[in-house]
Design an enzyme around this catalytic site. Structure first.
Site, short mmCIF file in Angstrom:
data_model
loop_
_atom_site.label_atom_id
_atom_site.label_comp_id
_atom_site.label_asym_id
_atom_site.label_seq_id
_atom_site.Cartn_x
_atom_site.Cartn_y
_atom_site.Cartn_z
N GLY A 230 22.58 -21.74 2.25
CA GLY A 230 23.93 -22.12 1.83
C GLY A 230 24.21 -23.60 1.77
CD GLU A 272 18.17 -16.35 5.56
OE1 GLU A 272 17.19 -15.78 6.07
OE2 GLU A 272 19.21 -15.75 5.20
N GLY A 274 17.81 -21.96 -0.12
CA GLY A 274 17.15 -21.86 -1.42
C GLY A 274 17.59 -23.01 -2.30
NE ARG A 275 23.72 -23.28 -3.99
CZ ARG A 275 24.06 -22.42 -4.94
NH1 ARG A 275 24.01 -22.79 -6.19
NH2 ARG A 275 24.46 -21.21 -4.62
NE ARG A 310 24.43 -21.85 -9.69
CZ ARG A 310 25.32 -22.81 -9.58
NH1 ARG A 310 25.31 -23.85 -10.40
NH2 ARG A 310 26.23 -22.76 -8.64
CE1 TYR A 314 27.88 -16.78 -9.27
CE2 TYR A 314 26.55 -18.68 -9.87
CZ TYR A 314 26.67 -17.45 -9.26
OH TYR A 314 25.59 -16.92 -8.63
CB CYS A 341 26.66 -12.40 -29.92
SG CYS A 341 25.51 -12.78 -31.22
CD GLU A 342 28.69 -11.43 -24.43
OE1 GLU A 342 29.84 -11.67 -24.00
OE2 GLU A 342 28.30 -10.30 -24.79
C1 LIG Z 1 20.72 -16.33 -1.41
C2 LIG Z 1 20.41 -16.25 0.02
C3 LIG Z 1 19.93 -17.37 0.69
C4 LIG Z 1 19.80 -18.71 0.04
O1 LIG Z 1 21.04 -19.22 -0.28
P1 LIG Z 1 21.18 -20.71 -0.86
O2 LIG Z 1 22.64 -20.83 -1.14
O3 LIG Z 1 20.35 -20.73 -2.09
O4 LIG Z 1 20.69 -21.62 0.19
C5 LIG Z 1 19.59 -17.23 2.02
N1 LIG Z 1 19.72 -16.05 2.65
C6 LIG Z 1 20.19 -14.97 2.03
C7 LIG Z 1 20.29 -13.71 2.80
C8 LIG Z 1 20.55 -15.02 0.70
O5 LIG Z 1 21.02 -13.93 0.10
#
Ligand SMILES: *Cc1c(COP(=O)(O)O)cnc(C)c1O
Length: 421
Positions: A230, A272, A274-275, A310, A314, A341-342
């Site tokens: 997150g 954990e 990702g982004r 994205r 959103y 076509c959106e």
């Molecule tokens: C999507 C997700 C993440 C990663 O979230 P980011 O916003 O990309 O850091 C981590 N844990 C879980 C369970 C997720 O669903």
């Protein structure tokens, strides 16, 4: 005009398009590695710290291999993501399997790989035991509900489908303890794309206090807390990136007070994200196909929402620059569109960009997470290639572009011959 800069300039990009036609995603290995090292350095005070890269953000085995080399594990949430992780050689407790509404075969694969299983619901304790047997180490996902304010992207925790309530958490760990489980972790994930360090410090404090309560009430010990992902990224030029060292330092202070102070250390900190791991280091490179002027001005690209959904999904902001016109004044206010076509297939609405010409190369920034991976085939659009800019300047293809044969691969045209409509 902006400090968002693609590591390749106009000439290098033009040369690249001779090998790989637009659109394509380009990732910057150097940026990814340096960023990974910053995150690790921020938590170097915690010997058990580990980041599990949320595979869904950029499920490319080449990127995952780079992150493995930097010491990251994988956060997987599906069978396919588990297989990808296995193929990269990230197995065992270097995987955390954080799923929800999980089918038994996914739990079976996670258990076979020796992954840390993170349960989403109290009913899954029995389900997991009946279907595949309980592993040695179990983690539970906490949903604090109204006890914690949500943030704009993920919404309020009490509206989110994930995790155990506080009462269920006490009950769940008690059940697990009574079934003979001795190794425990605690997880939460309550924010997405959050740029405020305080939010993560509050999350850490909440989990540290909860670990204290669970440990003393149930007489169990915890090996780790997983603060979730997150961490946001500065999509807009005026946004400030999260100060990772301030985050690490803030968590360290809380740890000293609430973990060491209560005599419940050592406790490993896990994340954990990702982004923030790949997001800022991925660029969607596309060419201007058409310009159009009706009630508004439009700039049509050869990429579309299938390459980056994205903005359409959103209304998310992605910064746009024009190769070779980085310093030109942004005097054209336009919608930057794809060809679906959106009408929501727009990378930007009423955006001021430098006046462009048909044929110009446009770079859409911060597309390295939840970009290519969210791709889809609606309107028979094909997913683009992924390219990697190595640290020595070489560019290698790490996923080819889809072809129309890929699109047809699941159809039975022979069966169609004998099919009487
Ligand atoms: C999507 C997700 C993440 C990663 O979230 P980011 O916003 O990309 O850091 C981590 N844990 C879980 C369970 C997720 O669903």
């Amino acid at each position: 005009m902006s400090d968002k800069i693609c590591p390749l300039g106009l000439e290098q990009l033009e040369a690249l398009t001779e090998r790989f036609p637009t659109p394509f995603h380009l990732y910057d290995e150097k940026g990814i590695r340096e960023n990974a090292r910053r995150l690790k350095a921020a938590f170097a005070w915690n010997p058990g710290f580990k980041e599990y890269f949320a595979v869904k953000a950029a499920p490319n085995p080449f990127l995952m291999k780079i992150l493995k080399q930097e010491g990251f594990g994988s956060d997987c949430s599906s069978y396919g993501e588990l297989l990808l992780s296995e193929k990269v050689g990230v197995v065992g407790e270097d995987i955390i399997f954080t799923s929800n509404d999980t089918p038994a075969y996914e739990y079976a694969k996670a258990k076979e790989l020796g992954a840390i299983i993170n349960l989403d619901d109290i009913s899954h304790i029995q389900y997991l035991e009946d279907e595949v047997g309980l592993p040695e180490l179990v983690c539970c996902r906490y949903n604090p509900g109204p006890l914690k304010a949500g943030n704009a992207i993920i919404g309020h925790p009490e509206e989110a489908k994930y995790g155990f309530t506080r009462e269920q958490l006490f009950e769940g760990y008690r059940i697990l303890r009574d079934k003979g489980i001795r190794r425990f972790g605690l997880h939460t994930m309550v924010a997405s794309n959050e740029l405020d360090v305080t939010y993560f410090l509050e999350t850490a404090q909440m989990l540290f206090d909860l670990v204290g309560e669970l440990s003393s009430k149930l007489g169990i010990g915890f090996e780790f807390v997983n603060l979730g992902g997150g961490i946001g990224i500065p999509y807009k030029p005026e946004d400030q990136a999260v100060d990772l060292s301030a985050l690490g330092e803030g968590v360290r202070k809380l740890y000293e007070e609430r973990i060491i102070g209560k005599g419940i250390h050592p406790l490993d900190i896990r994340m954990e994200c990702g982004r923030m791991v790949t997001g800022p280091f991925g660029y969607l490179v596309s060419r201007v196909l058409h310009k159009k002027k009706t009630y508004k001005q439009y700039v049509g690209l050869d990429a579309c929402m299938a390459n980056l959904m994205r903005p359409g999904m959103y209304g998310a902001y992605h910064h746009i620059t024009v190769a070779g016109k980085e310093d030109a004044p942004c005097e054209l206010v336009c919608d930057v569109t794809g060809s679906l076509c959106e009408n929501n297939d727009k990378f930007a609405i009423d955006r001021a960009i430098p006046p462009v010409d048909v044929g110009d190369l446009v770079v859409i920034h911060d597309a390295g997470a939840h970009g290519h991976s969210m791709g889809f085939n609606y309107n028979a659009k094909l997913r683009s290639a992924e390219l990697l800019l190595r640290e020595d300047g070489e560019v290698v293809q790490i996923r080819r572009a889809e072809t129309v044969e890929d699109y047809f691969a699941t159809l039975d045209f022979e069966g169609l011959q004998s099919f009487e409509a």
